[in-house]
Design a protein around this motif. Structure first.
Motif, PDB file in Angstrom:
ATOM      1  N   MET A   8       0.875  -1.173   0.000  1.00 36.32           N
ATOM      2  CA  MET A   8       0.000   0.000   0.000  1.00 36.32           C
ATOM      3  C   MET A   8       0.914   1.225   0.000  1.00 36.32           C
ATOM      4  O   MET A   8       2.068   1.135   0.397  1.00 36.32           O
ATOM      5  CB  MET A   8      -0.898   0.028   1.233  1.00 36.32           C
ATOM      6  N   TRP A   9       0.397   2.361  -0.440  1.00 36.43           N
ATOM      7  CA  TRP A   9       1.188   3.592  -0.371  1.00 36.43           C
ATOM      8  C   TRP A   9       0.266   4.803  -0.386  1.00 36.43           C
ATOM      9  O   TRP A   9      -0.894   4.728  -0.794  1.00 36.43           O
ATOM     10  CB  TRP A   9       2.199   3.666  -1.518  1.00 36.43           C
ATOM     11  N   PHE A  10       0.820   5.914   0.074  1.00 36.62           N
ATOM     12  CA  PHE A  10       0.122   7.194  -0.045  1.00 36.62           C
ATOM     13  C   PHE A  10       1.148   8.310  -0.134  1.00 36.62           C
ATOM     14  O   PHE A  10       2.305   8.165   0.262  1.00 36.62           O
ATOM     15  CB  PHE A  10      -0.853   7.429   1.122  1.00 36.62           C
ATOM     16  N   VAL A  11       0.704   9.424  -0.686  1.00 40.51           N
ATOM     17  CA  VAL A  11       1.507  10.642  -0.744  1.00 40.51           C
ATOM     18  C   VAL A  11       0.850  11.644   0.191  1.00 40.51           C
ATOM     19  O   VAL A  11      -0.336  11.949   0.032  1.00 40.51           O
ATOM     20  CB  VAL A  11       1.570  11.206  -2.177  1.00 40.51           C
TER      21      VAL A  11
ATOM     22  N   LEU B 111      -7.656  10.084   3.062  1.00 37.30           N
ATOM     23  CA  LEU B 111      -6.290   9.908   2.597  1.00 37.30           C
ATOM     24  C   LEU B 111      -6.284   8.937   1.419  1.00 37.30           C
ATOM     25  O   LEU B 111      -6.890   7.868   1.485  1.00 37.30           O
ATOM     26  CB  LEU B 111      -5.428   9.362   3.741  1.00 37.30           C
ATOM     27  N   ALA B 112      -5.616   9.309   0.339  1.00 41.00           N
ATOM     28  CA  ALA B 112      -5.597   8.481  -0.877  1.00 41.00           C
ATOM     29  C   ALA B 112      -4.620   7.323  -0.695  1.00 41.00           C
ATOM     30  O   ALA B 112      -3.508   7.328  -1.219  1.00 41.00           O
ATOM     31  CB  ALA B 112      -5.216   9.327  -2.084  1.00 41.00           C
ATOM     32  N   LEU B 113      -5.053   6.314   0.067  1.00 39.30           N
ATOM     33  CA  LEU B 113      -4.248   5.129   0.325  1.00 39.30           C
ATOM     34  C   LEU B 113      -4.518   4.098  -0.766  1.00 39.30           C
ATOM     35  O   LEU B 113      -5.644   3.611  -0.911  1.00 39.30           O
ATOM     36  CB  LEU B 113      -4.589   4.562   1.705  1.00 39.30           C
ATOM     37  N   ARG B 114      -3.494   3.781  -1.550  1.00 43.16           N
ATOM     38  CA  ARG B 114      -3.661   2.850  -2.672  1.00 43.16           C
ATOM     39  C   ARG B 114      -3.436   1.414  -2.214  1.00 43.16           C
ATOM     40  O   ARG B 114      -2.494   1.134  -1.479  1.00 43.16           O
ATOM     41  CB  ARG B 114      -2.669   3.165  -3.784  1.00 43.16           C
ATOM     42  N   HIS B 115      -4.277   0.506  -2.712  1.00 42.86           N
ATOM     43  CA  HIS B 115      -4.099  -0.914  -2.416  1.00 42.86           C
ATOM     44  C   HIS B 115      -4.696  -1.765  -3.532  1.00 42.86           C
ATOM     45  O   HIS B 115      -3.970  -2.357  -4.315  1.00 42.86           O
ATOM     46  CB  HIS B 115      -4.748  -1.275  -1.074  1.00 42.86           C
ATOM     47  N   TRP B 116      -6.039  -1.838  -3.581  1.00 44.72           N
ATOM     48  CA  TRP B 116      -6.691  -2.549  -4.672  1.00 44.72           C
ATOM     49  C   TRP B 116      -6.571  -1.751  -5.965  1.00 44.72           C
ATOM     50  O   TRP B 116      -6.660  -0.515  -5.951  1.00 44.72           O
ATOM     51  CB  TRP B 116      -8.171  -2.737  -4.373  1.00 44.72           C
TER      52      TRP B 116
ATOM     53  N   SER C  10       4.963   7.606   1.254  1.00 41.31           N
ATOM     54  CA  SER C  10       4.974   6.616   2.330  1.00 41.31           C
ATOM     55  C   SER C  10       4.572   5.255   1.774  1.00 41.31           C
ATOM     56  O   SER C  10       3.477   5.093   1.219  1.00 41.31           O
ATOM     57  CB  SER C  10       3.997   7.038   3.437  1.00 41.31           C
ATOM     58  N   LEU C  11       5.495   4.294   1.882  1.00 40.84           N
ATOM     59  CA  LEU C  11       5.230   2.922   1.443  1.00 40.84           C
ATOM     60  C   LEU C  11       4.864   2.062   2.643  1.00 40.84           C
ATOM     61  O   LEU C  11       5.445   2.208   3.722  1.00 40.84           O
ATOM     62  CB  LEU C  11       6.466   2.319   0.766  1.00 40.84           C
ATOM     63  N   MET C  12       3.912   1.156   2.443  1.00 40.14           N
ATOM     64  CA  MET C  12       3.536   0.205   3.488  1.00 40.14           C
ATOM     65  C   MET C  12       3.573  -1.193   2.888  1.00 40.14           C
ATOM     66  O   MET C  12       2.866  -1.465   1.916  1.00 40.14           O
ATOM     67  CB  MET C  12       2.131   0.497   4.019  1.00 40.14           C
ATOM     68  N   TYR C  13       4.411  -2.051   3.471  1.00 37.57           N
ATOM     69  CA  TYR C  13       4.444  -3.439   3.004  1.00 37.57           C
ATOM     70  C   TYR C  13       3.947  -4.336   4.123  1.00 37.57           C
ATOM     71  O   TYR C  13       4.396  -4.213   5.263  1.00 37.57           O
ATOM     72  CB  TYR C  13       5.844  -3.875   2.552  1.00 37.57           C
ATOM     73  N   TYR C  14       3.023  -5.239   3.798  1.00 35.80           N
ATOM     74  CA  TYR C  14       2.373  -6.024   4.847  1.00 35.80           C
ATOM     75  C   TYR C  14       2.515  -7.526   4.613  1.00 35.80           C
ATOM     76  O   TYR C  14       2.768  -7.996   3.499  1.00 35.80           O
ATOM     77  CB  TYR C  14       0.893  -5.660   4.962  1.00 35.80           C
ATOM     78  N   VAL C  15       2.337  -8.252   5.697  1.00 38.58           N
ATOM     79  CA  VAL C  15       2.238  -9.710   5.687  1.00 38.58           C
ATOM     80  C   VAL C  15       0.969 -10.061   6.451  1.00 38.58           C
ATOM     81  O   VAL C  15       0.740  -9.545   7.543  1.00 38.58           O
ATOM     82  CB  VAL C  15       3.455 -10.370   6.368  1.00 38.58           C
ATOM     83  N   ALA C  16       0.133 -10.935   5.870  1.00 33.33           N
ATOM     84  CA  ALA C  16      -1.133 -11.298   6.513  1.00 33.33           C
ATOM     85  C   ALA C  16      -1.330 -12.808   6.448  1.00 33.33           C
ATOM     86  O   ALA C  16      -1.009 -13.446   5.436  1.00 33.33           O
ATOM     87  CB  ALA C  16      -2.296 -10.588   5.847  1.00 33.33           C
ATOM     88  N   LEU C  17      -1.872 -13.355   7.516  1.00 31.79           N
ATOM     89  CA  LEU C  17      -2.217 -14.768   7.580  1.00 31.79           C
ATOM     90  C   LEU C  17      -3.679 -14.957   7.215  1.00 31.79           C
ATOM     91  O   LEU C  17      -4.530 -14.121   7.516  1.00 31.79           O
ATOM     92  CB  LEU C  17      -1.981 -15.322   8.985  1.00 31.79           C
ATOM     93  N   ASP C  18      -3.964 -16.076   6.585  1.00 29.47           N
ATOM     94  CA  ASP C  18      -5.352 -16.451   6.340  1.00 29.47           C
ATOM     95  C   ASP C  18      -5.997 -16.835   7.671  1.00 29.47           C
ATOM     96  O   ASP C  18      -5.378 -17.519   8.482  1.00 29.47           O
ATOM     97  CB  ASP C  18      -5.398 -17.638   5.370  1.00 29.47           C
TER      98      ASP C  18
END
Length: 869
Positions: A171-174, A183-188, A255-263
């Protein structure tokens, strides 16, 4: 009297007693005599049998033949004589108690059997077919394809081919950029983000992918590469570079956001975040059912990092990861009074959470543009790795695979040797890369509704490995699209294409039906309106997967390896069941005719009731849906299917005779002409209960717009030229020596019909419904726009007819050159102008329309450029 044994062969058998059944030797379905229309009891007075003797030498039929067809329709409606008056006087009789008891017991047994039968029929819709699966190796049995960018619905993300996979993503935003007051947070991938451009520029669907994303003020490049080793698919690394879109924004923040998620269903899943330093910005250790133990590091490799934060929490569902991040954002005070920053909150759990164990960890890195980070994923089972896949090692590994990609692309499509310039070749590479970079892995169950079900029921849980039409708008599997996708994918990587087809065929139920739209998993389901979720068991979709297999037949016939033989042998029972399902559910009233099910005759708010099952949605069919309809495109699909089934049967030593006979009957141009050639329009057409004199009208000021019919509909041909009219050409069913081929070719290049400078429009300008809205809310879709999949079929067919003997060979060649040139130039021009391939193109201006990027079948332009048919 004779009756046909099956709706798609020329076999006949003696008539049976009234209301008896006819057992179909071809598809093993018991069908009522009533289904055969004119072949009922009253038809004994006159035989109606289509034969070569009734046809003209030119391949058409006489007015006498048309009269026979009309008489057959009339006979099919005859209800028979009235009852005989049987009123008589009878004296009362005593009923024996034993007989009474036996009668009651018999009724009870019949009732119980009936309800058991109903219960059985209710389960057929979601019971898998009893046949070996085509996917014989999956998951970790194919380690080189275990990890991948198999989440096409997000701008960048990874997962494994495992039902409860660990997932990662970006995800990221400026700072200062807002969308809908947030906030224009990009993901999908989302068209509402209105990004100037994004998509894969290089992707081989195995080892490497390079993508460029252009946002309002910054440009991101995401690069991904894998390295095999260990027991869980090996390691991978991602490099994310942020650059200013213009010099004006150099030195700004992103701002970059890198995530890890469990099912949530991952039984053994554990995530343990570790805070890092200014160089190592963060890392975590974890365990997952899908990958065992692993480590992940976030590293700053270039530029200035202003601050970094972490969020360790429990997500609200894999479809709500962005919402979970929003919930964890805080405003922090910087060193100066006016220095405020948006950052993640650290640990965040509900007060009543007993274990406070995270299943979602997000690393945020805010840097001064330009800057770069790398994500390094390492499997604990990979013991003897040569070193971390980062920095120079990552660059070297990536360059090896990128060079292989460029070399393979030229070997497959020969665009440079054909004279295309560097920019045009780069666009073609992007089209291919977006197609195969859009391949995703999904797991879950569809919602289905069978004929005997009162309410929708869940299909069985299953995986799907499939390309998607559009990452932004249709990030899920579509049966109709997938056959076109794999025309391209199979030319690039045959093994991957066979794997995709195998996953689709493994979704077949007991009856031989495959749900046409696959919405598997919570992420996919969250993006689909409720009205499109439920799949209905009588509704078909064009069998385009057979189109892919048909395109592979030359290779199979040239050299059939042991693995090919095994694959086709596993596939055969499902192919046969699918073929019989079509013939058992989509047949028409007359032998040799077919009709798409799923049209709604009560759709008074539609100008022309949609035929979603055909894939051509609002393309004009008969205005009043009835069982009398004959759909030309479906008949052509079944002709292709019959010939393919015969070819495959011969390859794997099965009996091809019944399929050969069906193909000879369906490909007989005399029969085709008798059923579908309109002498009024002088072209191939659908047939049905139809009126052209219709309009959408608001009957009162506050009412919805409804369809108004100004004259009585009649049984006749639907004389509107469009894609359907040319299906016998598209699927190469017209005999090369047929006089009608010359007429069809001439019609193809008529400007008032389909021809434009940008490709073939979907509906002729002189059609009464050309470019008309189907409802007050639905703009025209297949009513004039230019679609690349149909243009590909046209170009491929013209290439075929220009290379076989026949009197129309030169004309086909002339049209082929012009149409290919028009389509290529327009798609390339629009990509240069907009940065995207589009769903369809305007027939007046050539401009891209619909959703974008649409690098599903629009990517077939690569095959057009390479003349790879």
């Amino acid at each position: 009297m004779l009756v046909p044994v099956c709706c798609y062969t020329s076999e006949y058998t003696s008539i049976l007693p009234r209301k008896a059944g006819v057992h179909c030797k071809q598809c093993s379905l018991l069908r009522s005599l009533a289904e055969f229309g004119p072949y009922g009891e009253m038809a004994r007075q006159r035989r109606f049998r289509l034969s070569a003797g009734q046809l003209t030498s030119g391949g058409g039929h006489t007015h006498h033949d048309l009269a026979l067809l009309d008489e057959a329709h009339a006979l099919s409606r005859f209800e028979g004589p009235s009852r005989v008056d049987r009123r008589r006087n009878h004296s009362p009789r005593r009923i024996c108690p034993a007989i009474l008891y036996m009668s009651v017991a018999g009724l009870v047994i019949v009732a119980v059997a009936y309800f058991l039968y109903l219960g059985y029929m209710e389960t057929r819709i979601n019971t898998p077919i009893s046949a070996p699966k085509v996917v014989v190796q999956s998951g970790l049995e194919v380690p080189e394809r275990y990890w991948g960018t198999y989440r096409p619905g997000v701008y960048f993300g990874t997962r494994t081919r495992h039902p409860t996979s660990l997932v990662t993503g970006l995800m990221w935003f400026v700072p200062g950029h807002f969308q809908n007051n947030m906030l224009a947070l990009r993901h999908w991938c989302d068209q509402a983000d209105d990004l100037p451009k994004y998509g894969w520029e290089i992707h081989d669907c195995r080892n490497v992918g390079v993508q460029k994303i252009v946002d309002k003020s910054v440009v991101l490049q995401t690069s991904f590469v894998k390295r095999l080793g260990g027991q869980h698919g090996g390691d991978w690394s991602a490099r994310i570079t942020v650059s200013p879109k213009s010099k004006r924004y150099e030195g700004g923040q992103a701002s970059l956001m890198y995530y890890v998620a469990l099912d949530p269903e991952d039984a053994s899943g554990v995530l343990q975040p570790i805070f890092g330093t200014s160089q190592s910005l963060g890392s975590l250790r974890g365990i997952s059912d899908s990958v065992g133990g692993f480590r992940l590091h976030v590293v700053n490799t270039s530029g200035v990092v202003l601050h970094h934060h972490v969020l360790s929490t429990k997500h609200m569902g894999l479809h709500m990861l962005k919402e979970s991040v929003f919930k964890g954002l805080r405003v922090f005070q910087g060193k100066n009074e006016n220095d405020k920053m948006i950052g993640l909150a650290g640990e965040m759990f509900d007060h009543d959470d007993p274990d406070r164990e995270p299943n979602f960890v997000v690393y945020q890195v805010t840097g001064k543009v330009p800057f770069e980070i790398e994500i390094i994923y390492e499997s604990d089972s990979y013991i003897k790795r040569p070193g971390m896949l980062m920095g120079e090692a990552l660059t070297e590994e990536m360059n090896v695979f990128i060079n292989k990609f460029h070399q393979k692309f030229e070997e497959k499509f020969s665009l440079e040797s054909k004279g295309f310039n560097g920019e045009e070749v780069a666009i073609a590479k992007a089209a291919l890369s977006n197609m195969i970079g859009g391949v995703g892995y999904f797991y879950g169950s569809s919602k289905v509704l069978g004929e005997y079900n009162n309410d929708p029921v869940p299909y069985w849980k299953a995986p799907l490995f499939s390309a998607v039409p559009s990452r932004s708008f249709f990030p899920r599997g579509f049966l109709w699209d997938e056959g076109f996708h794999n025309l391209l994918i199979s030319k690039w990587d045959r093994e991957i294409s066979l794997d995709i087809l195998a996953h689709w065929f493994d979704l077949m139920n007991w009856d031989g039906w495959i749900p046409r739209e696959q919405i598997l998993g919570v992420e996919a389901r969250a993006r689909v309106p409720d009205e499109f979720v439920v799949q209905r068991g009588k509704n078909a979709n064009p069998p385009t997967l057979l189109l892919t297999l048909h395109s592979m037949m030359a290779g199979f016939k040239k050299e059939l390896s042991d693995s090919d033989y095994e694959y086709l042998s596993h596939l055969w029972p499902r192919l046969r069941a699918w073929y019989y399902w079509f013939n058992g559910t989509q047949y028409g009233d007359l032998p040799g005719t077919y009709r798409w099910r799923g049209r709604d005759p009560r759709a008074v708010r539609e100008l022309n009731p949609k035929t979603l099952t055909s894939g051509l949605d609002d393309y004009p069919r008969a205005s009043h849906p009835t069982s009398d309809e004959r759909h030309l495109d479906l008949r052509c699909w079944m002709t292709l299917a019959s010939g393919l089934m015969a070819d495959i049967a011969k390859l794997i030593e099965k009996d091809p005779n019944k399929f050969d006979e069906s193909y000879k009957y369906l490909s007989n141009n005399n029969v085709l002409d008798a059923l579908h050639w309109s002498y009024a329009a002088n072209g191939y057409m659908d047939f049905g209960l139809h009126s052209d004199n219709i309009e959408l009208k608001r009957l009162s000021e506050k009412s919805d717009m409804k369809r108004v019919v100004h004259d009585t509909p009649k049984l006749k041909f639907v004389d509107s030229f469009g894609y359907v009219s040319f299906f016998p050409l598209f699927l190469q069913i017209i005999d090369p020596y047929s006089a009608k081929l010359g007429k069809v070719l001439e019609d193809l290049r008529q400007p008032d019909l389909l021809w434009t400078s940008y490709g073939l429009r979907s509906l002729a300008k002189n059609s009464p419904i050309y470019n008309k809205r189907n409802t007050e809310h639905d703009p025209p879709y297949w009513r004039g726009a230019i679609w690349i999949n149909m243009n590909y079929l046209a170009i491929r067919a013209l290439h075929y007819y220009s290379n076989v003997d026949g009197p129309h060979r030169d004309l086909a060649k002339e049209i082929y050159i012009s149409l290919r040139d028009n389509v290529m130039k327009n798609v390339i021009r629009e990509y240069k102008r907009t940065g995207y391939l589009w769903e369809h193109y305007n027939d007046k201006t050539g401009r891209g329309e619909g959703c974008r990027p649409f690098t599903g079948w629009s990517a077939l332009v690569v095959l057009v450029m390479g003349e790879t048919f």
